[in-house]
Design a protein around this motif. Structure first.
Motif, PDB file in Angstrom:
ATOM      1  N   PHE A  41       0.820  -1.195   0.000  1.00  0.00           N
ATOM      2  CA  PHE A  41       0.000   0.000   0.000  1.00  0.00           C
ATOM      3  C   PHE A  41       0.869   1.266   0.000  1.00  0.00           C
ATOM      4  CE2 PHE A  41      -3.805  -2.003  -0.145  1.00  0.00           C
ATOM      5  CZ  PHE A  41      -4.241  -2.664   0.985  1.00  0.00           C
ATOM      6  N   GLU A  42       0.495   2.233  -0.835  1.00  0.00           N
ATOM      7  CA  GLU A  42       1.203   3.504  -0.923  1.00  0.00           C
ATOM      8  C   GLU A  42       0.256   4.657  -0.640  1.00  0.00           C
ATOM      9  OE1 GLU A  42       4.913   1.780  -1.927  1.00  0.00           O
ATOM     10  OE2 GLU A  42       4.314   3.776  -1.194  1.00  0.00           O
ATOM     11  N   ARG A  43       0.830   5.805  -0.313  1.00  0.00           N
ATOM     12  CA  ARG A  43       0.034   6.979   0.053  1.00  0.00           C
ATOM     13  C   ARG A  43      -0.918   7.399  -1.071  1.00  0.00           C
ATOM     14  NH1 ARG A  43       0.261  12.738   0.299  1.00  0.00           N
ATOM     15  NH2 ARG A  43      -0.630  13.493   2.276  1.00  0.00           N
ATOM     16  N   LYS A  44      -0.459   7.322  -2.305  1.00  0.00           N
ATOM     17  CA  LYS A  44      -1.309   7.719  -3.428  1.00  0.00           C
ATOM     18  C   LYS A  44      -2.572   6.867  -3.512  1.00  0.00           C
ATOM     19  CE  LYS A  44      -1.219   8.741  -8.378  1.00  0.00           C
ATOM     20  NZ  LYS A  44      -2.531   8.125  -8.650  1.00  0.00           N
ATOM     21  N   GLN A  45      -2.449   5.581  -3.205  1.00  0.00           N
ATOM     22  CA  GLN A  45      -3.626   4.716  -3.199  1.00  0.00           C
ATOM     23  C   GLN A  45      -4.660   5.185  -2.172  1.00  0.00           C
ATOM     24  OE1 GLN A  45      -0.998   0.942  -3.059  1.00  0.00           O
ATOM     25  NE2 GLN A  45      -3.029   0.206  -3.573  1.00  0.00           N
ATOM     26  N   LEU A  46      -4.153   5.546  -0.998  1.00  0.00           N
ATOM     27  CA  LEU A  46      -5.049   6.035   0.058  1.00  0.00           C
ATOM     28  C   LEU A  46      -5.775   7.280  -0.398  1.00  0.00           C
ATOM     29  CD1 LEU A  46      -2.707   5.705   3.184  1.00  0.00           C
ATOM     30  CD2 LEU A  46      -4.491   4.124   2.473  1.00  0.00           C
ATOM     31  N   LEU A  47      -5.035   8.220  -0.964  1.00  0.00           N
ATOM     32  CA  LEU A  47      -5.635   9.479  -1.401  1.00  0.00           C
ATOM     33  C   LEU A  47      -6.643   9.258  -2.511  1.00  0.00           C
ATOM     34  CD1 LEU A  47      -2.392  11.682  -1.413  1.00  0.00           C
ATOM     35  CD2 LEU A  47      -4.249  11.732   0.273  1.00  0.00           C
ATOM     36  N   ASP A  48      -6.302   8.406  -3.469  1.00  0.00           N
ATOM     37  CA  ASP A  48      -7.208   8.137  -4.589  1.00  0.00           C
ATOM     38  C   ASP A  48      -8.494   7.470  -4.125  1.00  0.00           C
ATOM     39  OD1 ASP A  48      -4.596   7.317  -7.028  1.00  0.00           O
ATOM     40  OD2 ASP A  48      -5.364   9.242  -6.283  1.00  0.00           O
ATOM     41  N   PHE A  49      -8.375   6.449  -3.265  1.00  0.00           N
ATOM     42  CA  PHE A  49      -9.555   5.720  -2.793  1.00  0.00           C
ATOM     43  C   PHE A  49     -10.436   6.617  -1.942  1.00  0.00           C
ATOM     44  CE2 PHE A  49     -11.495   1.574  -2.648  1.00  0.00           C
ATOM     45  CZ  PHE A  49     -12.264   1.583  -1.508  1.00  0.00           C
TER      46      PHE A  49
END
Length: 847
Positions: free
Chosen positions: A165-173
């Motif tokens: 898991f990466e920060r960009k995934q969190l932000l996108d979701f």
């Protein structure tokens, strides 16, 4: 209760006014869960749940939890298939602060990389734990093989996704789903107006975005319908998964009632036939799970592997009998009453009431959807329920069997296929009494009925329910190695019939009246608990006193309970956590009754029969101290009237139990288990219930508890050594213990032990900071206020100290002492306490 709806910054806000409540529950619901995940995002909703707690600009790191815990509140969250909920429960006076903290948390998460990396390890440990747990692993298999796309993967994700898991995934979701179109804020408590709370909410904004459109859920129709997997267990677990209608339909009501009539409670025919009458199975159950669109029914049988063929043959006959003879009106009415009563009991707790409303929004976009479901249940006719039996068993059924690791799948397939075929084939065919009142609560009094027999009474008019407990001195402290487990068996068999009603009659009436009568046994007492609706007070209290004074101890019931206990003892041999604590207690409490097994063992169980239990209980009833506790809306005279049978008992001597004197030495023991994780307990000799030192241990536990504690932040968040770690403070009348529990990967055991000992050494050498004392005091006071909501809460809080002569105000007096605790004395105690010999038990794979 009054609900006020507002829309603030495009966010739906519901103010739920609950007069006279001593606590608040503030809950933020998102219509976003794991069913929206694909590919590398599997598990991201749950991971987001974790990362929302990792701070905002205003409250970095663990300060969110620290601020909440400082005023006695608790903060948590959970993720499901179709929704996620973040919530804070707090004392009444902290409503504004609670709203502000939760709004800041969900509006301004940092999702910092420094927090993300160790949290991946934390969640991976949680995933490991779920793999080790046979029940969780079984459900994973059901998801994989039977659930449609979106619902077929674990909510936690998998090892590959969690670790990447990466920060960009969190932000996108978050941007896509955690938006104001999918969100609702519920605020429950005793507040007269909403203006000040609305001003707080206006300061924060939730991102805008599209409304979630869920896929329709269904149980797969596949060529394969039988799935068998192995696990380190000793019993078979067979789960049948069947497609269910959508929640809003009448068909969902009909089928849910039918499933519960078929498999809920001890008086249903399935349980009676497979467990009570034949002992073939250990447990049976039935339930329904509804998604946003669609759902599933589950029928479950747990049984010894050697009974596989007999259980399935009998189960086939039970289905045939049910389809032919249907359910009678009383069976259907019993289940209806259970549903209606659940909504009444729900109102005892503000938190559970708010959860019910929030779940309605998250699942169906309607706060009142659960109540509307109950309304449809009340209007459903017996004909509709009985017609749905054929509907259920005419559908595609998927069979999931969990078997012991050393067994072969092929040995079980034949009988499951036969069962499947048989189901398919069916488709085609007055006294002046002394009393002592509490100085803290005028509604509580301890009444001396006669020497050695008392009534602890709490008047609570808030809901039309009551709780009654009967405590008889005894328990494991009255046993030896030759008869340990006797009181546990007494507790299990006490509520299984009395001289005026046999087991089945009693259980049928109890379930029809939506009530619970159970037995219990502990270290220093055993007895009964009863929870019921006030409208049924008279008949329920008659069964309560008759069960205590004139229990049957029927031979068949006794023999069956012994068998169930033996199975449980066998089961927990595979439970690393239980074995870890069992070993610790054996070492610490050596040569005292507290070292004995509460349930006994196979050798002692063989000595117990119906006559043995009758003699032991008769002796206890005639000679041991007895306390009845009642909490509810019945006047005290009516309660006393219901207890007239007790007044026929003779007076008895009142004894003061001596404290145990024992010592130990530093030692470390390992118990080998084939597991992903190692269970660790690092403990010390504690204090007895009445000791002032126990108050200091309560404060130490509070300091090391919660998501903002040094234990949680250092061991879990910074070093990523575990998913969970917590202090364990066990207090009993004659002795106690204290320590730290942690579950960690086998590769992290030594690091985990060192990390915890570093914290304990610092506490021993430097003590607690003065500034922490006030915070801990406020926290403990706040927690005490929040935990006293239901009748059961009051009964549990006041009963044990009163039973053992410590007074009705013992716990409240302890709180007052904590408020005035001497900082120097506390730290002097910690230095002495943490210098004691430490016992470390580990249970897991070879190190």
């Amino acid at each position: 209760m009054k609900i006020i709806k507002r829309k603030i910054n495009n966010l739906r806000v519901y103010f739920i006014q609950s007069p006279n409540s001593t606590s608040n529950s503030v809950q933020f619901w998102f219509r976003a869960g794991s069913s929206l995940e694909t590919g590398k995002d599997k598990g991201i909703a749950h991971f987001l749940e974790h990362m929302f707690f990792k701070g905002t600009k205003q409250r970095p790191g663990a300060k969110i939890a620290h601020d909440v815990e400082s005023f006695g509140g608790d903060i948590n969250a959970f993720t499901s298939f179709d929704y996620t909920c973040y919530y804070i429960n707090s004392p009444k006076s902290k409503i504004s602060k609670t709203v502000e903290i939760l709004m800041d948390m969900v509006s301004n998460p940092l999702f910092s990389k420094e927090e993300l990396i160790p949290e991946r390890d934390v969640v991976f440990e949680e995933y490991r734990r779920s793999i080790d747990n046979p029940h969780h692993y079984n459900f994973h298999q059901i998801q994989k093989n039977s659930f449609s796309s979106g619902y077929s993967h674990p909510i936690l994700g998998n090892e590959k996704t969690i670790k990447s898991f990466e920060r960009k995934q969190l932000l996108d979701f978050r941007k896509k789903y955690y938006n104001s179109s999918n969100a609702a804020l519920l605020i429950s408590g005793d507040f007269k107006n909403t203006t000040s709370l609305e001003k707080i909410i206006k300061k924060y904004k939730i991102p805008k975005g599209p409304k979630t459109n869920y896929k329709k859920f269904s149980v797969k129709k596949s060529k394969d319908s039988i799935f068998i997997h192995k696990k380190d267990v000793v019993q078979n677990s067979l789960t049948m998964t069947i497609n269910a209608p959508e929640y809003e339909t009448q068909a969902a009501v009909n089928e849910d009632l039918a499933v519960n009539c078929f498999a809920y409670g001890e008086t249903c025919y399935l349980y009676q036939k497979l467990v009570k009458q034949t002992g073939l199975a250990t447990a049976t159950s039935g339930s329904s799970m509804f998604m946003s669109k669609g759902g599933a029914h589950f029928l479950k049988l747990v049984y010894p592997p050697e009974n596989h063929k007999k259980v399935l043959n009998e189960f086939s006959k039970i289905i045939e009998k049910t389809r032919k003879e249907k359910f009678n009106n009383s069976e259907i009415e019993k289940i209806k009453n259970q549903y209606v009563a659940s909504k009444v009991y729900e109102k005892e707790s503000l938190e559970s009431l708010t959860f019910s409303l929030g779940h309605g929004f998250a699942q169906n976009e309607d706060l009142n959807s659960e109540q509307e479901f109950i309304n449809r249940i009340e209007k459903t006719s017996p004909v509709e329920v009985n017609n749905s039996i054929n509907d259920i068993f005419s559908k595609n059924i998927q069979f999931h069997l969990q078997i012991p690791a050393n067994h072969k799948e092929k040995d079980y397939i034949k009988e499951i296929k036969a069962l499947e075929k048989s189901i398919k084939d069916y488709r085609t065919q007055k006294t002046v009494l002394k009393s002592l009142k509490s100085k803290y609560d005028s509604d509580i009094q301890l009444i001396n009925l006669k020497k050695g027999i008392s009534l602890l009474y709490k008047y609570n008019p808030s809901t039309p329910t009551f709780a009654a407990h009967a405590y008889i001195k005894g328990g494991v402290s009255a046993e030896t190695k030759d008869n340990c487990g006797a009181h546990y068996l007494l507790g299990k068999t006490l509520p299984l019939g009395h001289k005026n009603k046999d087991y089945k009659t009693l259980r049928t009436e109890l379930e029809t009246l939506s009530s619970n009568l159970n037995g219990f046994s502990g270290k220093n007492a055993y007895g009964l608990t009863l929870h019921g609706l006030s409208k049924n007070f008279s008949s329920l209290m008659k069964d309560f006193t008759d069960s205590m004074l004139y229990p049957l101890f029927d031979k068949d019931n006794v023999d069956l309970e012994k068998e169930m206990i033996e199975r449980y003892i066998k089961n927990i041999q595979k439970d690393a956590v239980k074995q870890c604590f069992k070993k610790f207690k054996k070492i610490l409490f050596h040569n005292t009754p507290y070292s004995l097994d509460l349930m006994g063992n196979n050798n002692t169980l063989k000595k117990f029969d119906s006559n043995f239990l009758k003699k032991l209980h008769k002796k206890n009833i005639e000679t041991k101290e007895i306390q009845i506790t009642f909490c509810g809306d019945m006047p005290v005279q009516k309660v006393l009237k219901s207890l007239e049978g007790l007044l026929e008992l003779k007076e008895r001597k009142v004894f003061k139990s001596p404290k145990f004197s024992f010592s130990t030495k530093p030692q470390r023991h390992h118990i080998e288990f084939e597991r992903e994780q190692t269970q660790i307990f690092m403990g010390y000799k504690g204090a007895a219930l009445s000791d002032d030192e126990d108050m200091y241990l309560k404060m130490l536990s509070s300091y090391l508890s919660g998501q903002s504690s040094a234990l949680f932040v250092e061991v879990r968040d910074r070093q990523g050594l575990c998913y969970s770690t917590q202090p364990v403070h066990h207090t009993a009348l004659q002795a106690g213990y204290w320590g730290i529990y942690i579950g960690a990967g086998a590769d992290k055991v030594d690091k985990a032990i060192k990390a915890i000992n570093d914290i304990l050494i610092d506490l021993k050498e430097n003590g607690l900071p003065l500034k922490e004392i006030k915070r801990l005091s406020n926290r403990i006071v706040g927690q005490q206020q929040m935990q006293l909501q239901t009748n059961e809460d009051f009964a549990n809080y006041y009963s044990i100290p009163a039973l053992h002569g410590l007074g009705v105000d013992f716990e409240n007096n302890k709180i007052e002492k904590i408020k005035k605790v001497d900082h120097t004395k506390l730290n002097k105690f910690l230095k002495k306490f943490l210098s004691q010999p430490q016992v470390i038990i580990t249970a897991g794979p070879k190190s």
